[in-house]
Design a protein around this motif. Sequence first.
Motif, short mmCIF file in Angstrom:
data_model
loop_
_atom_site.label_atom_id
_atom_site.label_comp_id
_atom_site.label_asym_id
_atom_site.label_seq_id
_atom_site.Cartn_x
_atom_site.Cartn_y
_atom_site.Cartn_z
N GLN A 87 -53.43 9.29 9.68
CA GLN A 87 -52.87 7.98 9.35
C GLN A 87 -51.39 7.91 9.71
O GLN A 87 -50.96 7.01 10.43
CB GLN A 87 -53.06 7.75 7.86
CG GLN A 87 -52.58 6.42 7.38
CD GLN A 87 -53.13 6.13 5.99
OE1 GLN A 87 -53.87 6.92 5.42
NE2 GLN A 87 -52.79 4.98 5.47
N SER A 111 -62.04 7.91 4.40
CA SER A 111 -61.35 9.14 4.84
C SER A 111 -62.14 10.37 4.43
O SER A 111 -62.30 11.31 5.20
CB SER A 111 -59.96 9.22 4.23
OG SER A 111 -59.21 8.12 4.60
N ASP A 154 -58.07 8.53 11.57
CA ASP A 154 -58.00 7.96 10.22
C ASP A 154 -56.86 6.95 10.15
O ASP A 154 -55.71 7.33 10.03
CB ASP A 154 -57.80 9.09 9.21
CG ASP A 154 -57.98 8.61 7.79
OD1 ASP A 154 -58.09 7.39 7.58
OD2 ASP A 154 -58.02 9.46 6.89
N GLU A 155 -57.21 5.69 10.24
CA GLU A 155 -56.22 4.61 10.25
C GLU A 155 -55.03 4.96 11.15
O GLU A 155 -53.89 4.99 10.70
CB GLU A 155 -55.73 4.33 8.83
CG GLU A 155 -56.87 4.03 7.89
CD GLU A 155 -56.41 3.45 6.56
OE1 GLU A 155 -55.28 2.94 6.52
OE2 GLU A 155 -57.17 3.49 5.60
#
Lengths: 434, 277, 459
Positions: B117, B69, B198-199
Motif C-alpha cells: 500500500q 489484505s 495491495d492498494e
Amino acid sequence: MNNSGIRHDSSGTRLQLIKAGLKRRYAKEKIFKTLGITAIVIALMMLTVLFITITKNGYGAFQQTFIRLKITFDASVIDPERTGDADVLSQADYGGLVKKTLRDMFPEVKKRREKRDLYSIVSSGAAFQLRKMVMDDPGLIGTTQTVWVPADDDIDMLIKGHIKAGEEGTGRIKANEAAWVNTLIENRAIEKRFNFAFFTGGDSREPELAGIWGAAVGSLYVMFVTLILSFPLGVATAVYLEEFAPKNIWTDIIEVNINNLAAVPSIVFGLLGLAVFLNFFGLPRSAPIVGGLVLTLMTLPTIIIASRVSLQSVPLSIREGALGVGASKMQSVMHHVLPLALPGMLTGTIIGMARALGETAPLLMIGMVAFIVDIPAGIFDKATVLPVQIYLWADSPERAFVEKTSAAIIVLLAFLLIMNAIAVVLRRKFEQRW
Amino acid sequence: MQLMDNLIMKRDEIIKPVGNPFLNEERVKISCRNVNVYYEENHAIKNVSVDIAEKEVTAFIGPSGCGKSTFLRCINRMNDTIRTCRIEGEIRLDGENIYDKNVDPVLLRARIGMVFQKPNPFPKSIYQNVAYGPRIHGLARNKAELDEIVITSLEKAGLFKEVKDNLDHPGTSLSGGQQQRLCIARAISVQPELILMDEPCSALDPIATAKIEELMDELRQNYTIIIVTHSMQQAARVSQRTAFFHLGNLIEVGDTNEIFVNPEHKLTQDYITGRYG
Amino acid sequence: MKYSILIFTVIILSAVGFYAGRSRSSKTVNGEIRKLHSLPGYYGFYVALWCGLPALIVLGIWLAFQSSVVTSIVVSGLPPEIQSLSDEEMSLVINDIVNLAHGIVVGRPDNVLLAAAEHYNRLLGTGFLALVAVVMSICIAGLGFSMRYINPAMRARIKVEQTVQVLMILCSTVAIFTTIGIMLSVLFESVRFFNQIPITDFLFGVHWSPQIAIREDQVGASGSFGVIPLLTGTLMISAIAMLVAVPIGLMSAIYMSEYAAEGFRTVVKPLLEVLAGIPTVVYGFFAALIVAPFLRDLGSKIGLDVSSESALAAGLVMGIMIIPFVSSLSDDVINAVPQSLRDASLGIGATQSETIVHVVLPAALPGIVGSILLAVSRAIGETMIVVMAAGLTARLTANPLEAVTTFTVQIVTLLIGDQEFDSPKTLAAFALGLVLFIITLCLNIIALYAVRRYREEYE
Ligand SMILES: Nc1ncnc2c1ncn2[C@@H]1O[C@H](COP(=O)(O)OP(=O)(O)O)[C@@H](O)[C@H]1O
Ligand SMILES: [Mg+2]
C-alpha cells in the motif's frame, strides 16, 4: 519482451537457479539464528556464573565460628579495689582473662612462642565482648560463665574449609593451632553460629568483627538526601519542560544538556563534588550530605527523562478536559495530569535511586572511602556506603574478607532487587492503557 | 443492546457468494478452496473459495477491514510472519497446494511478487533496490547480468527513463509515484508469475495513479495480477474480474463488466453505488 | 540535627501561614467565597510561600557559605607566623583545627590550635543563633506582610502560579548549572595544572608516573605526566569490552526482536536487564577475584604470561557489564525499523536472516552506531571495574595480557586519601577529568545526534 515462450523457458531455469541456492541459504539462516541464541545464552551464563560465585563465596559469612570459653570473671583482675567504678571496669584487662582461660584449657602449652599462637586463635573482639558483659552486669564479677567468643578469622576460614592448616603459601595456620582446633572440635567447644555482628557492626580491621551496619546506615543517609532533593527537582523540571516550557533554543539546550548528563561518567560527578561542594563550599569530607548532593546531580537526568515519558503518556484529552471546564493551565497539570503521571515518575525515581545505591566511583572522590568504625549519626557525620564498603573489603588481603565482601554484595543485591521489584509492581499496578 | 446483538450476529455470519467463483481449469492460475483465516479469535476470512485466472487482472474490492489484505497475503504466505494468524483450507498455485509441508515459502514468494500500500523502497540506491531480489536468489552470475536484470525491470516498470542517470541515488529520494514504480520494478526483478498489489495507488496522486494503472495493463500480458483497491473506478478500469468482500465473506465474484453494470447481491449494489462503505 | 529542626520549624510556620491566609481570606468576604478572586486555598498558599520561601533561601545560602566564612575568620585570628604558611600547609592546619573542633584529638595538640578550635566552635555557635534569629524574623515578616495584603481583589491564584512556575524554571536550570559546574571545576584546576606542566607534555608525553612529583626537586620533571599511555590503556580495555559487548549485545537484540516468541522475550529481557542493574563494584570484585586469576592460570597452562591485572580480564568483565546496554538500545533501534521494509524483503523471497542482514540492519545502522558510541563512552568512563581489576602503572603496550592503566584508575588513585592542594599530582586528576569529560562529551553528542536523526527518520 512479450514473447511468452521465451519467458516461460527462462522462468524454468530461474526456478532451478533459486532452488540450487536454497540449501545454502537455509544453512546460513540456521547459523544466524544459532548465533542469536548463543549470544543470549552466553549473556545469561555470565549472569549465572556471577550470581553463583558470589553466593558460593558469600553465604558462609552469615555464619561465624565461635569458641566456647569458661571465663572466670576474677575480681582481682577486673576490679581489685572493689570500687565498682565504671571507669575501672572499662579499663580492666579483659584480654588477660581470655588468655588465662586459654592457658587453662591447654595446660600443656608452655613456651612463649606457643602461647602467643594459642592466644591468636581467639579474636581480639573477645575482650570487648567480656567488657560489655561486665559493664552491662557488674554482678558477673567473681562468677564463672560459659561464653562463646568469636574465633580469629583464620580459624574461621579453617573451620569453613577455605584454607588448610600448615599449607605452604597459605600457611597462616600452624600445625599446633590446627591441633588445638581439633581438640576444641572434639570437646564441642567450637561451632558455627549465626553472625549477628555482620549485620549490626561497623567496619573493622578484623574480618571476624567487621559488619555492614555502619555502611548500611551511611547508604541510608545518602539515599535520604538524594531522594528528598532529586525527586522534587526532577519532577518540577520534567513538568516544566513537558507542560509549560515554550519550544525554543533555551529549552532545547536544557534538553540536550539533560541527555548528555545522563551519559557523563559518574566519576566526573565525583570531581564536581570534590571541587564544588568540598573545596568551594567547604562542606565536610566523607559526609552523607555531600554524597547525597553528588548522587542527586547524577540521578536527576534519569528521573527527569522517566518523568517526561510518564507525562507524555497522559493523553491530551485529559488536559483538554480540565482546561475545558475552566481550570487554569497550572490547575489542569497539578490536579489532573500530575496524579496520572505520578506512578511512572515514582518508578523512574526508584530505578534512579537503585542506581545511586550501587554507585561507588563518585563517592570515592569525596572521601567516603575512609575507614570508619563508628555508626554515623547524621548526614554531616563521616560515613561510608555499602558499595564503597565492598570496595574497601575487596581490597583487603585477608582471606576472610573475600567472604565478607561477597556477603555484603549479596545484601546490596538484595536491596537492589527489592527496589526494582517495587518499581516493576508499581508499573504493573498503575499501567494505564488509554 | 438489540442493535449490538444484530451487529454481532452479522459479524459471525457466513454467506455463500453469488456469481461464479470457479473457472475453466486451463484458465486457472490459483484456486482457493474453503479458506478460513483467524487472528486469534477474530475470524477474518470466512470459508472463501475462488479461482484466479491466469494473465488477467483480478480486483478485490470491499469496505475497509473486510479482509482483502488478509486474503491477499495468504496467497504468498506473508501471513506466516504474523504470529497470531492461523489459516485453514487450501490454496493451489498451478495445482500445487502452497500450504503443503514441502512447499518452501522462500521459493513461493520468489514466484509471487508483492507490492504494498505504502511505497516501501529500501533505504538503498535505486540500483540496489532492484538488484536486491536477483542477488539474494542468485539469479545473476555476474555484474553484467545483474545490470541487465535491473535495467529490464526498471524499463518494464516504466521508470528507467526517469532514473537512468541517477541509479545510485537513494530510492527514498524519488517521488511517491516513482517510489511505487520502483517497488514494482523490484517485484518483477525476480520474474514472478504472479503479482499481488495491495492498494498500490492509495498513497499516490491521480497522475501517478494513472501511470501505475497503465503499467498494470501492460504487465498483464505476462503476469497474473491481483489488485486490492477501494476505488471502484480503478477496479473497473484495470481489472477483468472482480471479487467483492464484506466482513470476511466473499459476497460476489464475476466479470468486472457484469459486476459493475449488473450487481446481483444487495450488498454489492449498495457498495458500488456508494450507499455503503 | 539542629538545622533540621530549624527547617522543620520554618515548614510548620508556613503551614500555619497557609491556614491563617485561607481563613482570613474567607473572613474578608464573610464566607461568600464567590466574591474572592481566587479560592481561599490560594490565599493560603500565597501566605505560606511568603513565609517559607525567603527564609529557606536565606537558610540555604547561609549554610552554603557558613563554613568557608567561619574558616576564614578563624584563620585571620591565628598568629601571624601560622598565617604566613604556604597554602598547602595552611590547609593541613585548618584540617587539624576542624578535627579538633569536632572533638577528634590526635596526639597532643598545641594551644594555638586548641584556641582556634574553640574559636571555631564559638563562631559556629553564635552563627547558629544569628541564623535562627534571621530566619525566624524573615518568616514572621513574610507572614505579617502577606497577611496584610489579603483582600478579595488580590489575584492570589495568579501570583501563586507565577511563583510556582518560576520555581520550576529554576529547577530546570539545575541541569545547566551541573554542566557548567563540571566544566568550571575541571577547567579551573586543569588550568592551574597546565601552569605547572606544559600542556604539550601532558598531551603528547609517553611517560606517566605522577609519584615522581612527590619529590620537591622533581616537580614537573619532564615526561612524568604524559597522558598517551593512559589513553592507549583506556582504549585497549574499552576495545576489548566492545569486542565482547557489541556482538553479544547486538545478536541478542536481533534475536529478541526478530525471532523470539513473546513468552521467551518476557522472561529473558528482564533477566538481561539484571546484568545492567548490578553495581559496577560487584563486577570489579568479580573481575579481580574470579576472572583475572582464571585467565592467569589458563595462560600459565598454555605457556602464556598473563598478568594478574591484565587488560583482558578488566575488558572482558566490562564487556559483560555493557552487553545489556548495547542490547536494549539496539533493541529499541531495531524495533523502530518499519515493518513495511521487512515485508518488502520477505515478500520478494528473502529469508529472515537475509532480511535482517541486508535490510533491517542497514536501515538501523545510524541508530546502532549511536548506541555503540554511547556504550563506548560508558566503557571509557567506567571506573570501578578498572580500579579493582586493572593495573596502576602506565605501560605503553599493545599486549592485552599485560597490565595497563586508565584515566579513571589514575583519577581515583591520585585523589584517594589525603591530598596536597596545588600539587601537580592532585591537579593532574582534574586534567585527566577534563580529558575524560571532553572525550565522552564528544561521543555522547555524536551518538545522541545519530539516534535522534534516526528516530526522526522513521517517526
Ligand atoms: N496483523 C493483524 N493482527 C490481528 N488482526 C488483524 C491483523 N491484520 C488484520 N487484522 C484484522 O483482520 C481483519 C481484516 O483486516 P484487513 O485484511 O487488513 O482488511 P482490509 O485490507 O480489507 O481493510 C480486520 O478485522 C483486522 O482488524
Ligand atoms: Mg488493507
